[in-house]
Design an enzyme around this catalytic site. Structure first.
Site, PDB file in Angstrom:
ATOM      1  N   LYS A  65     -24.139 -10.217  -8.271  1.00  0.00           N
ATOM      2  CA  LYS A  65     -25.176  -9.412  -8.536  1.00  0.00           C
ATOM      3  C   LYS A  65     -26.730 -10.231  -8.710  1.00  0.00           C
ATOM      4  O   LYS A  65     -27.666 -10.073  -8.256  1.00  0.00           O
ATOM      5  CB  LYS A  65     -25.019  -8.105  -9.177  1.00  0.00           C
ATOM      6  N   THR A  66     -26.313 -10.652 -10.100  1.00  0.00           N
ATOM      7  CA  THR A  66     -27.433 -11.663 -10.218  1.00  0.00           C
ATOM      8  C   THR A  66     -28.015 -12.945  -9.459  1.00  0.00           C
ATOM      9  O   THR A  66     -29.107 -12.861  -9.129  1.00  0.00           O
ATOM     10  CB  THR A  66     -27.400 -12.468 -11.646  1.00  0.00           C
ATOM     11  N   ASP A 110     -30.569  -6.166 -15.509  1.00  0.00           N
ATOM     12  CA  ASP A 110     -28.897  -6.149 -15.869  1.00  0.00           C
ATOM     13  C   ASP A 110     -28.560  -4.915 -16.624  1.00  0.00           C
ATOM     14  O   ASP A 110     -29.280  -4.713 -17.635  1.00  0.00           O
ATOM     15  CB  ASP A 110     -28.488  -7.617 -15.902  1.00  0.00           C
ATOM     16  N   ARG A 218     -16.910 -16.231  -9.638  1.00  0.00           N
ATOM     17  CA  ARG A 218     -17.298 -16.588 -11.097  1.00  0.00           C
ATOM     18  C   ARG A 218     -15.885 -17.161 -11.527  1.00  0.00           C
ATOM     19  O   ARG A 218     -15.741 -18.071 -12.152  1.00  0.00           O
ATOM     20  CB  ARG A 218     -17.681 -15.651 -12.105  1.00  0.00           C
TER      21      ARG A 218
END
Length: 335
Positions: A65-66, A110, A218
């Site tokens: 998302k980031t 966020d 990640r």
């Protein structure tokens, strides 16, 4: 919670992890339907000379998302300003960010589900009218002034879409849902990251890493870096499937990405509660964790992997669990 290599919300990224992030849409692997739609919206906005509509990103931790927010800023050729909702303690904190934005900037918040109501209400006007209503003075002398801000794109990200207020959600023009990644996409990510890290990795080793990464980029990048360490320590010039098998075994991570505690939870349900059902309170006491930790950190992936089910009577393991743990179910024990 202990440090973990396979729980993306507990992984602390370093400068090397950030360097692995793609910078453009065509570099971002996976989430193809979302990328195709975003490409249309970004291209059209650029052709009109407008800012992109406000963008709402939903999905579990570690799925990008980031990274996507930064890509949007790059594709729109605007600045990127980042914060988290918990860091916005008072309305003036938000005003400080908004008044410093330049035209076309992307403002990324966020954990937007954590915004305080007063800050959220201030944000509504900024999103709709590119302005802020600010109260000056006190008591009878108080008055409201409108502060104009430059047209910008708000990108809000959350792992808990269900607790974001409806008025806030309605002000986003574009909503993107991130799903867990397919194995083939994760293999491509492994090879891309390995190239950037100047690491050689076998095809079979990349497949095993992809399978063990919980569908999360990640996690796969963290495991890749640790396998690099094991390969280097063993004097290998590339990461082989044997290096990965040995490394995962030493880290107590299996091919489904389960850690020791995950397997212990499943074994406890089978051995002490005959496969379930067992209530969350009893299970939490048995494993020595709080109910919140059980529900927020352990259960989501076990459920997503098809190893655990929540029923009205409690938690129950599935037939996949017995097969994965190599345990033969007793009569009447299989859900």
């Amino acid at each position: 919670m202990e440090k973990s290599l396979v729980r993306p919300d507990l992984i602390k990224e370093d400068a090397q992890d950030i360097a692995l992030r793609p910078r453009a849409l065509n570099e971002f692997l996976g989430q193809q339907a979302m990328k195709d739609n975003l490409n249309v919206f970004i291209t059209a906005a650029k052709q009109r000379g407008d800012s992109l509509d406000h963008l709402f990103l939903i999905g579990p931790a570690g799925l990008g998302k980031t990274t996507m927010a930064q890509i949007v800023a790059n594709e729109m050729q605007g600045g990127f300003v980042q914060t988290t909702a918990p860091a916005l303690d008072k309305p003036k904190d938000l005003v400080g960010f908004l008044t410093n934005l330049k035209k076309g900037d992307v403002f990324f918040i966020d954990e937007i589900h954590s915004l305080k109501p007063a800050i959220e209400e201030l944000l509504y006007i900024a999103m709709e009218d590119y302005g802020i209503d600010w109260v000056v003075g006190q008591g009878p002398m108080a008055r409201t002034i409108r502060i104009a801000i430059k047209p910008f794109t708000l990108v809000g990200a959350t792992t808990k879409a269900g607790v974001v207020s409806s008025p806030l959600i309605s002000r986003f023009g574009i909503t993107c849902r991130f799903s867990f990644y397919e194995q083939e996409d994760l293999k491509k990510i492994v090879h891309r990251s390995a190239g950037l890290l100047n690491i050689k990795i076998d095809e079979e080793a990349a497949s095993l890493l992809a399978k063990s990464s919980r569908g999360t980029p990640r996690v796969v990048n963290q495991l890749l870096k640790r396998m690099r360490d094991f390969a280097q320590f063993s004097g290998e010039d590339s990461i082989s499937v044997q290096v990965v098998r040995t490394g995962l075994a030493r880290l107590e991570i299996d091919e489904l990405g389960l850690e020791k505690q995950d397997r212990e939870i499943l074994k406890i349900i089978i051995e002490r509660y005959k496969g379930g059902p067992v209530g969350a309170d009893n299970l939490a006491i048995t494993i020595g964790e709080s109910v919140e930790t059980l529900e927020d950190y352990y259960e989501p992936y076990l459920i997503q992997a098809g190893l655990l089910q929540r029923t009205p009577r409690g938690r129950v393991v599935t037939s996949l669990t017995y097969g994965h743990l190599g345990i033969e179910p007793l009569e009447g024990q299989l859900f």
